[in-house]
Each structure stands twice: as C-alpha cells, then as structure tokens.
Design an enzyme around this catalytic site. Structure first.
Site, PDB file in Angstrom:
ATOM      1  N   ASP A   1     -22.293  -5.978  -0.211  1.00 35.51           N
ATOM      2  CA  ASP A   1     -21.729  -6.000   1.154  1.00 35.51           C
ATOM      3  C   ASP A   1     -22.628  -5.304   2.173  1.00 35.51           C
ATOM      4  OD1 ASP A   1     -19.539  -7.180   0.023  1.00 35.51           O
ATOM      5  OD2 ASP A   1     -18.344  -5.349  -0.046  1.00 35.51           O
TER       6      ASP A   1
HETATM    7  P1  NAP Z   1     -20.546  -3.996  -3.471  1.00 32.88           P
HETATM    8  O1  NAP Z   1     -20.528  -4.802  -2.236  1.00 32.88           O
HETATM    9  O2  NAP Z   1     -19.253  -3.602  -4.059  1.00 32.88           O
HETATM   10  O3  NAP Z   1     -21.408  -4.818  -4.541  1.00 32.88           O
HETATM   11  C1  NAP Z   1     -21.769  -4.266  -5.749  1.00 32.88           C
HETATM   12  C2  NAP Z   1     -22.517  -5.317  -6.528  1.00 32.88           C
HETATM   13  O4  NAP Z   1     -23.006  -4.676  -7.694  1.00 32.88           O
HETATM   14  C3  NAP Z   1     -21.645  -6.468  -6.974  1.00 32.88           C
HETATM   15  O5  NAP Z   1     -21.912  -7.623  -6.225  1.00 32.88           O
HETATM   16  C4  NAP Z   1     -21.989  -6.641  -8.471  1.00 32.88           C
HETATM   17  O6  NAP Z   1     -22.420  -7.965  -8.704  1.00 32.88           O
HETATM   18  C5  NAP Z   1     -23.133  -5.664  -8.687  1.00 32.88           C
HETATM   19  N1  NAP Z   1     -23.051  -4.992  -9.983  1.00 32.88           N
HETATM   20  C6  NAP Z   1     -21.979  -4.460 -10.590  1.00 32.88           C
HETATM   21  N2  NAP Z   1     -22.298  -3.950 -11.774  1.00 32.88           N
HETATM   22  C7  NAP Z   1     -23.622  -4.176 -11.944  1.00 32.88           C
HETATM   23  C8  NAP Z   1     -24.555  -3.889 -12.977  1.00 32.88           C
HETATM   24  N3  NAP Z   1     -24.196  -3.270 -14.107  1.00 32.88           N
HETATM   25  N4  NAP Z   1     -25.843  -4.258 -12.789  1.00 32.88           N
HETATM   26  C9  NAP Z   1     -26.221  -4.897 -11.651  1.00 32.88           C
HETATM   27  N5  NAP Z   1     -25.391  -5.196 -10.661  1.00 32.88           N
HETATM   28  C10 NAP Z   1     -24.094  -4.836 -10.788  1.00 32.88           C
HETATM   29  O7  NAP Z   1     -21.378  -2.655  -3.304  1.00 32.88           O
HETATM   30  P2  NAP Z   1     -22.137  -2.037  -2.045  1.00 32.88           P
HETATM   31  O8  NAP Z   1     -23.107  -3.000  -1.463  1.00 32.88           O
HETATM   32  O9  NAP Z   1     -22.610  -0.700  -2.512  1.00 32.88           O
HETATM   33  O10 NAP Z   1     -21.013  -1.872  -0.953  1.00 32.88           O
HETATM   34  C11 NAP Z   1     -19.971  -0.912  -1.073  1.00 32.88           C
HETATM   35  C12 NAP Z   1     -18.665  -1.538  -0.663  1.00 32.88           C
HETATM   36  O11 NAP Z   1     -17.611  -0.613  -0.991  1.00 32.88           O
HETATM   37  C13 NAP Z   1     -18.589  -1.811   0.832  1.00 32.88           C
HETATM   38  O12 NAP Z   1     -17.846  -2.990   1.078  1.00 32.88           O
HETATM   39  C14 NAP Z   1     -17.832  -0.585   1.352  1.00 32.88           C
HETATM   40  O13 NAP Z   1     -17.147  -0.855   2.554  1.00 32.88           O
HETATM   41  C15 NAP Z   1     -16.863  -0.355   0.201  1.00 32.88           C
HETATM   42  N6  NAP Z   1     -16.340   1.031   0.165  1.00 32.88           N
HETATM   43  C16 NAP Z   1     -17.197   2.075   0.088  1.00 32.88           C
HETATM   44  C17 NAP Z   1     -16.730   3.363   0.116  1.00 32.88           C
HETATM   45  C18 NAP Z   1     -17.665   4.551   0.084  1.00 32.88           C
HETATM   46  O14 NAP Z   1     -17.241   5.649   0.440  1.00 32.88           O
HETATM   47  N7  NAP Z   1     -18.898   4.375  -0.340  1.00 32.88           N
HETATM   48  C19 NAP Z   1     -15.357   3.591   0.176  1.00 32.88           C
HETATM   49  C20 NAP Z   1     -14.492   2.498   0.221  1.00 32.88           C
HETATM   50  C21 NAP Z   1     -15.005   1.214   0.214  1.00 32.88           C
HETATM   51  P3  NAP Z   1     -22.345  -8.595 -10.180  1.00 32.88           P
HETATM   52  O15 NAP Z   1     -20.939  -8.454 -10.620  1.00 32.88           O
HETATM   53  O16 NAP Z   1     -22.780  -9.978  -9.999  1.00 32.88           O
HETATM   54  O17 NAP Z   1     -23.282  -7.802 -11.034  1.00 32.88           O
END
Ligand code: NAP
Length: 464
Positions: free
Chosen positions: A391
């Site tokens: 994301d």
């Molecule tokens: P993300 O959008 O959740 O994407 C994570 C990606 O990691 C997934 O597409 C997944 O794809 C991949 N993944 C999972 N396990 C894996 C593995 N073992 N090896 C390789 N890839 C793997 O993560 P992000 O880009 O870090 O974004 C964070 C999201 O969380 C945002 O939408 C944010 O708003 C939300 N959020 C964050 C917080 C905070 O405080 N940080 C709090 C609440 C919400 P595959 O399954 O295809 O591998």
C-alpha cells in the site's frame, strides 16, 4: 516523616518527572531510543521509591507481592511475544495500566465511603473520569488484543442502531457520573457506572476492523494516560498528573500522525469499517500480465546500479528478512553502490515498525530516511527495491479518487529507473486493493518469501 525523607521524595519526584519528559523526547528517534527506554525505566524506579518514602506507613509485603505478580506476568510476555505481535502486547499493557488506574479510583471511593465521608465535588470529578476512562480502556484494550490475535473476529461487527445504542449508554453513564459528583448516591450507582464503562469499551471496539487496531491502540494509550492524570488529581500526586498528561497527549498525537499518514479521519477509523479485503479487485488484478525475474537477474541489476533505495514493508517483518537485507546492503556497499532505506510512517503494522526491525539488524541510522526527505531522490535512483511493502508504494493513492487509500502520501518508488518488488504472490496488502505499480513497464516482480529471496540474491552477488 523526617526532613531528609521529605526532601528525598520531592527530589525523586522531580527527577522522575524529568526522566519521563526526556524518555518521550529520546524515544522519538531510533538513534536515541535506547536512552529513552533507560530514562523511562529510571523515572519509574524513582517514582516508586519516592512514593514509598512519601506515603510512609505502607504495607511493603503487599507491594512486593504485587511486584512479583506483575513481573511474573510481564517478563514472559515480553520475551515470548514475537516482534510482529508488539501491537497486541501494547494493547495488553494498556489494559493492565488502565485497570490499575481504575482500581485505585474505586479503592479511593470506597475508602472515603467506609470512613463516613463519601466523595463528592472535585475529587469525585477526578474519580469519575479515572473510572470511566480506566474501565473503558481495560475492555477496549482486551478486545483490541483479541482482534489483533484473531481470537475475536477481526471484521467490523456492525448492527442497526449501533451508534444510537452506544450514545445512549454513554449518556446514562454521564448522568450517573454527574449525580455522584453532585451528591452522595445510593450504593448501586458506582457499580452500575463501572459496569456501563466496561460495556462501553467492548461496544466501542466491535465496529472497528482488526487492521485499524494499531491506530485505536494509540488512542487507548491516550485514554489510559488521561485516566492516570485524573488519578493524580484524586490522590493529589503531581508526578502522576505529569506522567499521565504526557502519556495522554503523546498517545493522541501519535494517533493523529497515524491517521494523517493514512489520510483518514478519526471518525473514519472509529466508524469506517476499513481494511476489508476487496477480493474482487484483487482477483481481476491477477489476470493482468506482469514481468517476473529471478534472483540472478535481480543480483545483476543491483550490482550494476549506482544508487538503490530499499522500501521495507509489512512483508519484511513477517519474513524477518531484515538480517539478510543487512547482508545485501553490506555487499552492495562494498561494490560501491549507495544503498538507502525509505521509511513510510505507516509501513508495517505499528508506528516505527520498520525502524525497529532495521535497527535490530544494525542497519546504520543515517541510511534510514523519512518519506518527505527521500521522495525527491527516487528519480535519481537506479533501483527501488520494494521488500514486502504494498500500500505504501501504490500510485493509486495519488490519482484514483475511488481508491480507499486516495490521498494517503506514498513513497515515490514508481519514479525510480527500475522497480523490483519482492512478495510471494499478487495478493493485496492491508487495504485489500490491487497495486498498479506491479504492472508498470519498469517493474520486475520477484516472487518468493522476502527472507529466502534476499538470501538468494546475496548468494548470487557473493559469486561475483
Ligand atoms: P501491506 O500493504 O500490508 O503489504 C504487505 C505485503 O507484504 C503484502 O502485499 C504481502 O504480499 C507481502 N508479504 C507478506 N508476507 C510476506 C513474506 N513472507 N515475504 C514477502 N512478502 C510478504 O504493507 P505496507 O506496504 O507496509 O503497508 C502498511 C499498511 O498497513 C498500510 O495500508 C497502512 O495504512 C496499514 N496500517 C499501518 C499501521 C502502522 O502503524 N504501521 C497501522 C494500521 C494500519 P504477499 O501475500 O503476496 O506476499
């Protein structure tokens, strides 16, 4: 109390308050975070010693028993929970902190009652706020823990008239609270007030999706802090007021920062039912063509680059790929490649998630850059290496008004000369939406577990 004891606890309180202020300041940067933790611990120790000296005739055995029980629960929790479960652990610790504040308020109320002068007026205002926020935070935090641990269904649980019912309960609790403040009330009123507060905590969390729990936990942190500050007023303890107020404001600021970084409003987090997987978008996405590459391809592209910007995300945390990433960074740096890390404020699942993991792997702090600082550098980067992030690099956030992440600031990975994305499949991330970055001409998909894939690249680079 002798003059020396009096002077000592006062100094201990002042130094403890200073330690708490410094702890919060130092915790805001990975470079000084360890110092911040130490200052916080020292502040807490001084606060306990100061309080024991101040109150004098306390029953030390009971305090020791409580400390042993607290340590027996807290220490194993801290050691057994993995890094990816820190949000759950934080939720539990808020529940315990809020319970302590609420129980102190309850004890004060019944102590005054037993001594024949029921609490009313200003002290009762403090006890009402402390009990309402304290008990509400206990059940809300336990629910948040349950959702994050997937013991409680993570989907938002909504029903007709939900907000009206919640509002009604809140108004009833407020009426009881005001009644207790104005005049001594019948014996059933305080327990009824407590029950409503506990119930309100559960109802507050039901409609919120599991993915929003980290933001809600920051808010609950703020409530627990406010309950402690109110406790300080009830007990006439300035240190509690200072520490509680700092906790309340920093928790609130953190939740505001998180909402801003996700371009969400508080109302949207609390009532928005966000984070539901939009499977239809994900399914249609997988039929579009993407270019994939092998670890050998990735190694040769990286070896010929001058500048690489790594973007870690939640997948790096799941795979625990940070140590392999460190090896890759070392190898590339030795080959004269400049490697930097771009940190999105909400990458992963909790604030500072990426900083903590990269610091654990000894990635130098000066290589980690905040989003605003590194974004102008992407057009000059030969490679943007996205590791388990999704994301936070989705260009739809810039232009697609229908996207749930529209308006969320993102890392400009798509502006690099070549983009390489390590993830296991075409599955969406947290927001449940497809990512147009994967279909760009300059993007290469490196399908596999982040730790294994980076390990393969390291092996290949080692051969050259
Ligand atoms: P993300 O959008 O959740 O994407 C994570 C990606 O990691 C997934 O597409 C997944 O794809 C991949 N993944 C999972 N396990 C894996 C593995 N073992 N090896 C390789 N890839 C793997 O993560 P992000 O880009 O870090 O974004 C964070 C999201 O969380 C945002 O939408 C944010 O708003 C939300 N959020 C964050 C917080 C905070 O405080 N940080 C709090 C609440 C919400 P595959 O399954 O295809 O591998």
């Amino acid at each position: 109390m002798t003059d020396v004891t009096q002077a000592f606890w006062q100094v201990a309180y002042i130094v403890a308050a200073l330690c708490v202020v410094l702890a919060i300041k130092w915790l805001s940067s990975p470079v000084t975070a360890r110092r911040g933790v130490f200052a916080g611990e020292l502040g807490m120790l001084l606060a306990i010693i100061g309080t024991l000296l101040r109150t004098g005739a306390v029953n030390i055995e009971w305090i020791l028993i409580a400390m042993v029980i607290g340590t027996a629960v807290g220490a194993p929790l801290a050691y057994l929970m993995p890094m990816t479960s820190v949000p759950q652990l934080t939720a539990l610790s808020h529940a315990f902190g809020a319970l302590a504040a609420a129980l102190v308020g309850t004890a004060e109320y019944y102590k005054d009652f037993a001594e024949g002068h029921p609490t009313v007026g200003f002290k009762m205002v403090a006890i009402v706020i402390e009990s309402l926020l304290g008990y509400l935070t206990v059940t809300a935090s336990v629910m948040a823990f349950g959702k994050l641990q997937e013991i409680v269904p993570t989907r938002p649980m909504t029903y007709k008239g939900q907000n009206i019912i919640n509002l009604f309960l809140f108004v009833v609790a407020a009426v009881l609270g005001v009644w207790m403040i104005i005049t001594p009330t019948p014996l059933w009123v305080f327990p009824a007030f407590i029950t409503l507060s506990l119930l309100f905590g559960v109802l507050l969390i039901l409609p919120i999706g599991g993915g929003d729990m980290p933001t809600v936990i920051a808010l609950l942190n703020s409530y627990a802090g406010a309950a402690c500050a109110a406790m300080g007023f009830a007990l006439e303890n300035r240190l509690l007021i200072i520490a509680g107020a700092l906790n309340a404001s920093s928790g609130f600021i953190l939740s505001v920062i998180m909402c801003k970084a996700m371009n969400r409003s508080f109302m949207n987090v609390l009532f928005g039912a966000f984070g539901q997987a939009v499977t239809s978008t994900a399914a249609s996405a997988s039929s579009k063509p993407v270019k994939s590459a092998t670890p050998e391809d990735a190694a040769s592209i990286l070896a010929s680059a001058r500048r690489v910007i790594v973007i870690p995300g939640y997948g790096m945390a799941v795979a625990q790929a940070q140590h392999k990433l460190r090896e890759l960074t070392d190898l590339l740096t030795k080959k004269g490649v400049q490697v930097d890390f771009a940190i999105h404020p909400v990458a992963g699942r909790m604030p500072g998630h990426m900083n903590v993991l990269l610091a654990e792997a000894d990635i130098p702090y000066d290589r980690m850059h905040e989003m605003e600082d590194i974004n102008p550098d992407f057009p000059e980067a030969d490679v943007a290496l996205v590791i388990g992030a999704n994301d936070v690099v989705n260009p739809a956030a810039r232009h697609d008004k229908n996207s749930p992440i529209y308006g969320m600031p993102i890392l400009d990975a798509d502006k690099a000369q070549t983009v390489m994305v390590i993830k296991r499949s075409m599955n969406p991330g947290f927001a449940g939406i497809d990512n147009e970055l994967y279909y760009m001409d300059r993007t290469l998909m490196l399908f596999g577990d982040a730790k294994s894939f980076v390990g393969e690249i390291v092996k290949e680079l080692g051969k050259t």
